[in-house]
Design a protein around this motif. Structure first.
Motif, short mmCIF file in Angstrom:
data_model
loop_
_atom_site.label_atom_id
_atom_site.label_comp_id
_atom_site.label_asym_id
_atom_site.label_seq_id
_atom_site.Cartn_x
_atom_site.Cartn_y
_atom_site.Cartn_z
N GLN A 137 118.61 162.70 72.67
CA GLN A 137 118.87 161.89 73.87
C GLN A 137 118.03 162.35 75.06
O GLN A 137 117.91 161.62 76.05
N LYS A 138 117.47 163.56 74.98
CA LYS A 138 116.65 164.09 76.07
C LYS A 138 115.16 163.98 75.79
O LYS A 138 114.33 164.52 76.53
N SER A 139 114.81 163.29 74.71
CA SER A 139 113.39 163.12 74.40
C SER A 139 112.75 162.20 75.43
O SER A 139 113.42 161.35 76.03
N PRO A 140 111.45 162.34 75.68
CA PRO A 140 110.77 161.45 76.62
C PRO A 140 110.94 159.98 76.26
O PRO A 140 111.09 159.13 77.14
N HIS A 161 113.48 158.53 74.71
CA HIS A 161 114.79 157.99 75.05
C HIS A 161 115.03 157.98 76.55
O HIS A 161 115.67 157.06 77.08
N LEU A 162 114.53 158.98 77.25
CA LEU A 162 114.69 158.99 78.71
C LEU A 162 113.97 157.81 79.35
O LEU A 162 114.35 157.37 80.44
N ARG A 180 114.11 154.92 78.11
CA ARG A 180 115.06 153.82 77.95
C ARG A 180 116.25 153.99 78.89
O ARG A 180 116.76 153.02 79.45
N ASN A 181 116.72 155.22 79.01
CA ASN A 181 117.88 155.52 79.86
C ASN A 181 117.60 156.83 80.59
O ASN A 181 117.57 157.89 79.96
N PRO A 182 117.41 156.80 81.89
CA PRO A 182 117.04 158.01 82.63
C PRO A 182 118.11 159.09 82.61
O PRO A 182 117.84 160.25 82.93
N PHE A 183 119.35 158.73 82.20
CA PHE A 183 120.43 159.71 82.13
C PHE A 183 120.56 160.31 80.73
O PHE A 183 121.39 161.20 80.51
N GLY A 184 119.76 159.82 79.79
CA GLY A 184 119.78 160.38 78.44
C GLY A 184 121.08 160.14 77.71
O GLY A 184 121.57 161.02 77.00
N TRP A 198 121.56 149.70 79.56
CA TRP A 198 122.38 150.84 79.19
C TRP A 198 123.69 150.76 79.96
O TRP A 198 123.84 149.92 80.83
#
Length: 233
Positions: A38-41, A43-44, A46-50, A70
């Motif tokens: 969830q902290k991969s670039p 996914h971030l 897609r959603n800045p909060f991971g 999201w």
């Protein structure tokens, strides 16, 4: 085709239940939280909060570029508005829908979420091993969860669904309610109306398909937690 990103979480279940109920074609992508995906670039972006769930709709109603959504509540409203389903159209019914929808997403889901998984080991980690303080916090969380269940139980007296016909309110509530044993409720039958609603909604084929989506990933969880999370009886 919609891209859905989720994992074995109650919030993800809300999105997957909605996609299944609406029979929208989608690709499911697992974001393994324990592996830090969830902290991969990617996914971030897609959603800045991971966080999960996230959907990416390549075919929005306005014909423009893909839309990323999201927050589980936002996803349900987006999909309902996109399809014209599971959200009432009449103003009076719509007002009732919104009241209960936002309480389910925020109040009910929040109360249940805070109580989930506060077993002895986790409480020790969270609250520093001070037994008296741990127990007090755990008791507060559990009492809030039971009060939320009681409120929904009262609402469902004489009703098949929460706000009129089956709707996104029920979808949101179902995602949160499945792991009730993790929320300080040993037996849902203590809430007769809620239990009746739960059995009715849980039996829907779309709900069963949605809950099965990430079930194989549950092998990483302790047995007691997995069984409670999926309400395996």
């Amino acid at each position: 085709m919609i891209d859905y990103y989720g994992y074995i979480t109650t919030m993800s279940w809300r999105a997957s239940i909605a996609l299944e109920e609406l029979e929208l074609p989608y690709r499911a992508h697992s974001i393994v939280l324990g592996a830090g995906e969830q902290k991969s670039p990617e996914h971030l972006a897609r959603n800045p909060f991971g966080l999960v769930p996230v959907i990416v709709d390549p075919d929005p109603a306005d014909g423009g570029p893909p839309i990323t959504v999201w927050e589980s509540g936002a996803i349900l409203l987006y999909l309902g508005e996109k399809t014209g389903q599971l959200i009432p159209s009449a103003p009076r019914e719509r007002a009732e829908f919104y009241k209960w929808f936002f309480w389910i997403v925020g109040g009910y889901g929040g109360a249940l979420g805070r109580s989930a998984g506060l077993n002895e080991e986790k409480r020790y980690r969270l609250f520093g091993g001070e037994a008296e303080y741990e127990q007090a916090v755990y008791d507060d969380f559990t009492e809030a969860s039971r009060a939320a269940h009681a409120t929904l139980d009262e609402r469902l007296a004489g009703r098949d669904y929460i706000a009129g016909d089956y709707s996104m309110v029920d979808v949101a509530a179902m995602g949160s309610t499945v792991p009730y044993r993790l929320h300080g409720v040993a037996d849902l039958s203590a809430f007769r109306n809620l239990s009746r609603w739960y059995d009715r909604v849980r039996a829907r084929p779309a709900v069963e398909r949605a809950l099965a989506l990430h079930k194989e990933e549950g092998h990483v969880l302790p047995d007691y937690y997995r069984e409670a999370l999926f309400d395996e009886r």
